[in-house]
Design an enzyme around this catalytic site. Structure first.
Site, short mmCIF file in Angstrom:
data_model
loop_
_atom_site.label_atom_id
_atom_site.label_comp_id
_atom_site.label_asym_id
_atom_site.label_seq_id
_atom_site.Cartn_x
_atom_site.Cartn_y
_atom_site.Cartn_z
N ARG A 74 -1.33 -10.18 -7.04
CA ARG A 74 -2.49 -10.66 -6.28
C ARG A 74 -1.98 -11.35 -5.04
O ARG A 74 -1.07 -12.19 -5.13
CB ARG A 74 -3.28 -11.69 -7.11
CG ARG A 74 -3.91 -11.12 -8.36
CD ARG A 74 -4.25 -12.23 -9.34
NE ARG A 74 -3.05 -12.96 -9.73
CZ ARG A 74 -3.05 -14.11 -10.41
NH1 ARG A 74 -4.19 -14.67 -10.77
NH2 ARG A 74 -1.91 -14.72 -10.74
N CYS B 58 -7.85 -3.99 -1.87
CA CYS B 58 -7.81 -3.27 -3.15
C CYS B 58 -9.18 -3.00 -3.77
O CYS B 58 -9.58 -1.84 -3.88
CB CYS B 58 -6.92 -4.02 -4.13
SG CYS B 58 -5.20 -4.02 -3.61
P1 NAD Z 1 0.31 -2.20 3.79
O1 NAD Z 1 -0.55 -1.41 4.70
O2 NAD Z 1 0.45 -3.69 3.97
O3 NAD Z 1 1.80 -1.60 3.83
C1 NAD Z 1 2.10 -0.24 3.83
C2 NAD Z 1 3.42 -0.06 4.61
O4 NAD Z 1 3.86 1.29 4.46
C3 NAD Z 1 3.27 -0.31 6.10
O5 NAD Z 1 4.23 -1.26 6.51
C4 NAD Z 1 3.53 1.08 6.73
O6 NAD Z 1 4.18 1.00 7.99
C5 NAD Z 1 4.45 1.70 5.68
N1 NAD Z 1 4.49 3.17 5.70
C6 NAD Z 1 3.46 4.03 5.82
N2 NAD Z 1 3.90 5.31 5.72
C7 NAD Z 1 5.24 5.23 5.52
C8 NAD Z 1 6.24 6.21 5.32
N3 NAD Z 1 5.95 7.50 5.30
N4 NAD Z 1 7.51 5.79 5.15
C9 NAD Z 1 7.81 4.46 5.17
N5 NAD Z 1 6.89 3.49 5.34
C10 NAD Z 1 5.62 3.87 5.51
O7 NAD Z 1 -0.22 -1.90 2.32
P2 NAD Z 1 -0.09 -2.82 1.00
O8 NAD Z 1 -1.16 -3.83 0.97
O9 NAD Z 1 1.33 -3.23 0.82
O10 NAD Z 1 -0.47 -1.74 -0.10
C11 NAD Z 1 0.40 -0.67 -0.44
C12 NAD Z 1 -0.13 0.03 -1.68
O11 NAD Z 1 -0.15 -0.87 -2.79
C13 NAD Z 1 -1.57 0.54 -1.55
O12 NAD Z 1 -1.69 1.71 -2.31
C14 NAD Z 1 -2.39 -0.56 -2.20
O13 NAD Z 1 -3.61 -0.09 -2.70
C15 NAD Z 1 -1.47 -0.98 -3.33
N6 NAD Z 1 -1.65 -2.35 -3.79
C16 NAD Z 1 -1.89 -3.36 -2.90
C17 NAD Z 1 -2.01 -4.66 -3.36
C18 NAD Z 1 -2.31 -5.78 -2.39
O14 NAD Z 1 -2.73 -6.86 -2.85
N7 NAD Z 1 -2.11 -5.60 -1.09
C19 NAD Z 1 -1.88 -4.95 -4.73
C20 NAD Z 1 -1.60 -3.92 -5.60
C21 NAD Z 1 -1.49 -2.62 -5.13
#
Ligand code: NAD
Length: 434
Positions: A154, A260
């Site tokens: 979270r 999320c």
């Molecule tokens: P985010 O947008 O903060 O980070 C994603 C990162 O991936 C970015 O820095 C982007 O530049 C990078 N990226 C994109 N394509 C890429 C590639 N081909 N190669 C390398 N890097 C690449 O997203 P987030 O909040 O970290 O969420 C990521 C995943 O985790 C999502 O599926 C989300 O649903 C899931 N998730 C998020 C949370 C949360 O609280 N944020 C919690 C659990 C799960």
């Protein structure tokens, strides 16, 4: 064993730091070279309590490094945790283009056996697409496995969630993948739940949708409370004491937001509908959530009648406390509505103001960002509380009242006790209680 964490956003950065803290050798990689150079120079691009220290400590111990050379990182890695974004398409389905991009990168650089771990939240059956993509584009006859290890952190307590997990879901289809992934998490072996990959993928969507459903449920009950003399806080307390229900996620307010719940519930609706399953239960929960903005706006209008040229202080912009994340924050919908009605806004958030400026740039006379809650309250006709940051509960309400033009408070998160605030002379509106 070398582990790569692909994507260094909220999840990737915490995963990289957390896995390094468990003693593994980690390279965090991102296609955003600027982000990587910021992180590598010690400037963490997000606000997450404890993350700066954890990153710095593990970089110092030589267990954690960062690179934007995605090809080199992929070739070097034995295990790749895919933590890229899975945002939402207009139809509610998950946009899997970043996952496809990462899969093709792995295919291009499959120089020896690798375990590819989905950590991003993905629709059930995504592993089949990743497997197919890598199989289709790989240039050598090298083996690989896919595993699903959904993330439950979270924002705001992500570091402790990662290092003290309730459970770690390990979705695998081969013994080799199971041994590697369970080995990585051996410190938490009493909390490992091993399933097949479809099950692991579905556990994540089903969990988030259930939590969203719980929030919408109590918000629905709060609507009934508002038309009666029932108090939603007491209803929630009375319900939550039943261990079958539990008291968490029964907090009435202006609804869930973040990167999320809103997208995951819509994605699960789409997945179910595509499979021919009636998903109206979850659709309704999402609609109840959208309606929270109207509920809040009604209260503001009940207090101020005409909003044009009224000065309104908005406290709290982040979708929840202890984060700078504003993705899908309820405050966005409220600010949009207030501006549409011609109100003049004075915004304050302890961490999220910079991010909000990209959506709503400051405009003289119309929208100002303030350095403190007291500055935001200065000359305002009402104060709206949108995020339950702990610092708001400790506000000096006499000072706030003195700063306001009219002592009106609309508390969208039920932070204050109605009787106590009214005793100070405020006209006070909150959610589901008189
Ligand atoms: P985010 O947008 O903060 O980070 C994603 C990162 O991936 C970015 O820095 C982007 O530049 C990078 N990226 C994109 N394509 C890429 C590639 N081909 N190669 C390398 N890097 C690449 O997203 P987030 O909040 O970290 O969420 C990521 C995943 O985790 C999502 O599926 C989300 O649903 C899931 N998730 C998020 C949370 C949360 O609280 N944020 C919690 C659990 C799960």
């Amino acid at each position: 064993m070398k582990i790569a964490v692909m994507g260094t956003g909220y999840v990737g950065l915490v995963t990289a730091a957390g896995l390094a803290e468990l003693g593994h050798q980690i390279i965090g990689a991102d296609k955003d070279a600027e982000k990587i150079s910021r992180i590598a120079s010690g400037r963490v691009p997000i606000y997450e309590p404890g993350l700066d220290e954890l990153l710095a400590a593990n970089v110092r111990k030589g267990r954690l490094s960062f690179s934007s050379d995605l090809d080199a990182v992929t070739r070097e890695a034995d295990v790749i945790f895919v933590c890229v974004g899975t945002p939402q398409h207009d139809d509610g389905s998950a946009d899997m283009s970043q996952i496809e991009e990462a899969s093709r990168l792995i295919a291009d650089n499959l120089n020896r056996y690798k375990l590819v771990v989905e950590k991003s939240t993905v629709p059930v059956k995504t592993s089949h697409w990743i497997k197919r993509t890598i199989g289709l584009y790989k240039k050598t006859n090298t083996d690989f496995d896919i595993a699903s290890n959904p993330e439950f952190l979270r924002e705001g307590s992500a570091v402790s969630d990662f290092l003290q997990p309730d459970r770690i879901i390990v979705g695998v289809e081969t013994e080799r993948a199971r041994d590697i992934l369970c080995g990585i998490y051996s410190k938490f072996k009493d909390r490992l739940v091993v399933t097949n990959i479809d099950t692991a993928e579905l556990i994540k969507h089903a969990s988030n949708s259930f939590l969203a459903l719980k929030i919408s449920y109590i918000n629905l009950i709060s609507n009934i409370c508002e038309k009666t003399d029932a108090n939603v806080e007491q209803v929630a307390e009375g319900m939550g004491l039943d261990p079958r229900i539990g008291g968490r996620f029964l907090k009435a307010g202006i609804g869930y937001g973040g990167s999320c719940f809103p997208k995951d519930i819509k994605a699960l609706v789409k997945i179910g509908e595509d499979l021919g399953v009636d998903m109206s239960l979850l659709k309704q929960a999402d609609e109840i959530n959208l309606d929270r903005i109207r509920v809040l706006m009604e209260k503001v209008k009940q207090a101020l009648w005409i909003l044009k040229d009224k000065r309104i202080a908005v406290l709290g912009l982040a979708f929840k406390p202890e984060t700078d994340d504003i993705r899908e924050a309820p405050s966005i919908g409220v600010i949009r509505e207030l501006l549409r009605e011609g109100a003049r806004l004075r915004l304050y958030d302890p961490q999220a103001a910079e991010n909000m400026k990209s959506l709503f740039p400051a405009e003289p006379e119309r929208l100002e960002y303030c350095a403190s809650p007291y500055e935001a309250a200065e000359g305002a006709n009402a104060i709206l509380l949108m995020t339950e940051w702990p610092e708001f509960a400790g506000l000096d309400l006499n000072k706030i009242k003195a700063a306001l033009a009219n002592p009106i408070m609309v508390d969208g998160r039920n932070v204050f006790e109605p009787a106590a605030v009214r005793k100070l002379g405020f006209e006070y509106y909150s959610i589901g209680r008189k």
